[in-house]
Design a protein around this motif. Structure first.
Motif, PDB file in Angstrom:
ATOM      1  N   VAL A 106       4.051 -15.157 -18.465  1.00  0.00           N
ATOM      2  CA  VAL A 106       5.137 -15.701 -19.287  1.00  0.00           C
ATOM      3  C   VAL A 106       5.414 -14.619 -20.318  1.00  0.00           C
ATOM      4  CG1 VAL A 106       5.806 -17.520 -20.900  1.00  0.00           C
ATOM      5  CG2 VAL A 106       4.395 -18.060 -18.895  1.00  0.00           C
ATOM      6  N   ARG A 107       6.655 -14.077 -20.298  1.00  0.00           N
ATOM      7  CA  ARG A 107       6.914 -12.870 -21.083  1.00  0.00           C
ATOM      8  C   ARG A 107       7.886 -13.102 -22.225  1.00  0.00           C
ATOM      9  NH1 ARG A 107       6.658  -7.040 -18.793  1.00  0.00           N
ATOM     10  NH2 ARG A 107       6.120  -6.963 -21.017  1.00  0.00           N
ATOM     11  N   LYS A 108       7.836 -12.222 -23.194  1.00  0.00           N
ATOM     12  CA  LYS A 108       8.820 -12.223 -24.270  1.00  0.00           C
ATOM     13  C   LYS A 108      10.181 -11.844 -23.673  1.00  0.00           C
ATOM     14  CE  LYS A 108       5.619 -13.052 -27.423  1.00  0.00           C
ATOM     15  NZ  LYS A 108       4.740 -12.065 -28.028  1.00  0.00           N
ATOM     16  N   GLU A 109      11.231 -12.252 -24.392  1.00  0.00           N
ATOM     17  CA  GLU A 109      12.609 -12.122 -23.927  1.00  0.00           C
ATOM     18  C   GLU A 109      12.958 -10.712 -23.400  1.00  0.00           C
ATOM     19  OE1 GLU A 109      15.128 -12.746 -27.294  1.00  0.00           O
ATOM     20  OE2 GLU A 109      16.679 -13.615 -26.038  1.00  0.00           O
ATOM     21  N   THR A 154      11.368 -15.866 -28.159  1.00  0.00           N
ATOM     22  CA  THR A 154      11.813 -16.495 -26.910  1.00  0.00           C
ATOM     23  C   THR A 154      10.885 -16.062 -25.792  1.00  0.00           C
ATOM     24  OG1 THR A 154      14.111 -16.559 -27.642  1.00  0.00           O
ATOM     25  CG2 THR A 154      13.728 -16.676 -25.270  1.00  0.00           C
ATOM     26  N   LEU A 155      10.466 -17.027 -24.993  1.00  0.00           N
ATOM     27  CA  LEU A 155       9.612 -16.755 -23.835  1.00  0.00           C
ATOM     28  C   LEU A 155      10.402 -17.005 -22.555  1.00  0.00           C
ATOM     29  CD1 LEU A 155       6.256 -18.461 -24.836  1.00  0.00           C
ATOM     30  CD2 LEU A 155       6.755 -16.003 -24.728  1.00  0.00           C
ATOM     31  N   GLU A 156      10.041 -16.253 -21.515  1.00  0.00           N
ATOM     32  CA  GLU A 156      10.723 -16.407 -20.226  1.00  0.00           C
ATOM     33  C   GLU A 156       9.711 -16.414 -19.080  1.00  0.00           C
ATOM     34  OE1 GLU A 156      14.950 -14.214 -21.318  1.00  0.00           O
ATOM     35  OE2 GLU A 156      13.513 -13.129 -20.072  1.00  0.00           O
ATOM     36  N   LEU A 208       2.648 -22.575 -26.868  1.00  0.00           N
ATOM     37  CA  LEU A 208       2.205 -23.366 -25.716  1.00  0.00           C
ATOM     38  C   LEU A 208       3.190 -24.494 -25.409  1.00  0.00           C
ATOM     39  CD1 LEU A 208      -1.672 -23.486 -26.232  1.00  0.00           C
ATOM     40  CD2 LEU A 208      -0.308 -21.930 -24.823  1.00  0.00           C
ATOM     41  N   THR A 209       3.813 -25.063 -26.425  1.00  0.00           N
ATOM     42  CA  THR A 209       4.827 -26.102 -26.190  1.00  0.00           C
ATOM     43  C   THR A 209       6.009 -25.514 -25.412  1.00  0.00           C
ATOM     44  OG1 THR A 209       4.181 -27.179 -28.243  1.00  0.00           O
ATOM     45  CG2 THR A 209       6.303 -27.810 -27.341  1.00  0.00           C
ATOM     46  N   ALA A 210       6.455 -24.331 -25.831  1.00  0.00           N
ATOM     47  CA  ALA A 210       7.578 -23.684 -25.138  1.00  0.00           C
ATOM     48  C   ALA A 210       7.198 -23.342 -23.704  1.00  0.00           C
ATOM     49  CB  ALA A 210       7.994 -22.418 -25.891  1.00  0.00           C
ATOM     50  N   THR A 211       5.972 -22.874 -23.516  1.00  0.00           N
ATOM     51  CA  THR A 211       5.521 -22.538 -22.158  1.00  0.00           C
ATOM     52  C   THR A 211       5.479 -23.790 -21.287  1.00  0.00           C
ATOM     53  OG1 THR A 211       4.251 -20.698 -23.023  1.00  0.00           O
ATOM     54  CG2 THR A 211       3.635 -21.503 -20.846  1.00  0.00           C
ATOM     55  N   GLN A 212       4.997 -24.881 -21.859  1.00  0.00           N
ATOM     56  CA  GLN A 212       4.944 -26.130 -21.081  1.00  0.00           C
ATOM     57  C   GLN A 212       6.351 -26.572 -20.685  1.00  0.00           C
ATOM     58  OE1 GLN A 212       2.179 -29.012 -22.458  1.00  0.00           O
ATOM     59  NE2 GLN A 212       2.925 -30.616 -21.110  1.00  0.00           N
ATOM     60  N   SER A 213       7.317 -26.377 -21.579  1.00  0.00           N
ATOM     61  CA  SER A 213       8.681 -26.790 -21.222  1.00  0.00           C
ATOM     62  C   SER A 213       9.207 -25.939 -20.063  1.00  0.00           C
ATOM     63  CB  SER A 213       9.610 -26.747 -22.436  1.00  0.00           C
ATOM     64  OG  SER A 213       9.921 -25.431 -22.784  1.00  0.00           O
ATOM     65  N   LEU A 214       8.844 -24.653 -20.023  1.00  0.00           N
ATOM     66  CA  LEU A 214       9.267 -23.806 -18.893  1.00  0.00           C
ATOM     67  C   LEU A 214       8.649 -24.296 -17.585  1.00  0.00           C
ATOM     68  CD1 LEU A 214       8.941 -20.245 -20.502  1.00  0.00           C
ATOM     69  CD2 LEU A 214      11.041 -21.551 -20.081  1.00  0.00           C
ATOM     70  N   VAL A 215       7.387 -24.702 -17.658  1.00  0.00           N
ATOM     71  CA  VAL A 215       6.689 -25.193 -16.464  1.00  0.00           C
ATOM     72  C   VAL A 215       7.347 -26.490 -15.979  1.00  0.00           C
ATOM     73  CG1 VAL A 215       4.488 -26.141 -15.648  1.00  0.00           C
ATOM     74  CG2 VAL A 215       4.502 -24.090 -17.106  1.00  0.00           C
ATOM     75  N   GLU A 216       7.626 -27.376 -16.910  1.00  0.00           N
ATOM     76  CA  GLU A 216       8.170 -28.688 -16.519  1.00  0.00           C
ATOM     77  C   GLU A 216       9.600 -28.564 -15.990  1.00  0.00           C
ATOM     78  OE1 GLU A 216       7.223 -31.061 -19.947  1.00  0.00           O
ATOM     79  OE2 GLU A 216       5.113 -31.210 -19.327  1.00  0.00           O
TER      80      GLU A 216
END
Ligand code: PRP
Ligand code: ADE
Length: 177
Positions: free
Chosen positions: A84-87, A107-109, A134-142
């Motif tokens: 999971v990388r920075k923008e 921003t994570l991507e 971690l919240t942002a990463t979880q949203s990407l996963v979901e």
């Protein structure tokens, strides 16, 4: 909890006061990374914790310190490592999430094709502070139709309340300050 890992963290992670800005105590993991026995103890404890989450399809690591822990863990568990990388760093089509940090915003991507729907993943990072990463990463996963079965960090900064933001997804921290 693994005593060798706790000793390594408490003995080798260095607090740097007022960095990167006044009021922040930065937990510098570089002395631990340069101690092979301590680093090994931490990786073993994190891999054991990940095994306790049941079947896993991938380890996600968050740039950049999450790469240092997540990639060797994925190798030990013999599952894919997904960065999971920075923008602006991933070359193929991505999805993105913006979030607040203890000291700024970012921003994570993740690549759109990285995760299959239904995949069960663990997210790995060095430090949990506010929980924004971690919240942002979880949203990407979901968004990909996959599930975070657990978050796994070496260090939790308890006073910043990140754990509560992640509920009900389980969080394992090897050590809490
Ligand atoms: O819980 P949070 O408040 O989101 O903070 C934790 C995040 O902050 C740090 O990363 P940083 O963005 O500083 O990047 P780095 O790993 O590249 O140093 C750390 O490695 C976590 O990823
Ligand atoms: N206090 C801290 N130390 C190390 N990494 C961090 N990431 C966010 N807050 C941090």
């Amino acid at each position: 909890m693994n005593d060798a890992a706790t000793r390594a963290i408490t003995g080798l992670v260095r607090p740097i006061e007022d960095w990167p800005e006044p009021g922040v105590t930065f937990r510098d993991i570089t002395p631990l990374l340069s101690d092979p026995a301590g680093f090994d103890a931490v990786l073993s404890a994190m891999a054991d914790a990940a095994r306790g989450l049941g079947q896993l399809d991938a380890v996600l690591g968050v740039e950049s310190r999450g790469f240092v822990l997540g990639a060797p863990m994925a190798r030990e568990l013999a599952v894919p490592f997904l960065p999971v990388r920075k923008e602006g760093k991933l070359p193929a089509e991505t999805r993105a999430a913006t979030y607040d940090l203890e000291y700024g915003t970012a921003t994570l991507e993740i690549h759109v094709d990285a995760l299959a729907p239904g995949a069960r993943v663990v997210v790995v990072d060095d430090v949990l502070a506010t929980g924004g990463t971690l919240t942002a990463t979880q949203s990407l996963v979901e968004e990909a139709g996959a599930t975070v079965v657990g978050h796994l960090v070496m260090i939790e900064i308890g006073a910043l309340g990140g754990r509560g933001r992640l509920e009900p997804t389980p969080l394992t921290a090897l050590h809490t300050y």
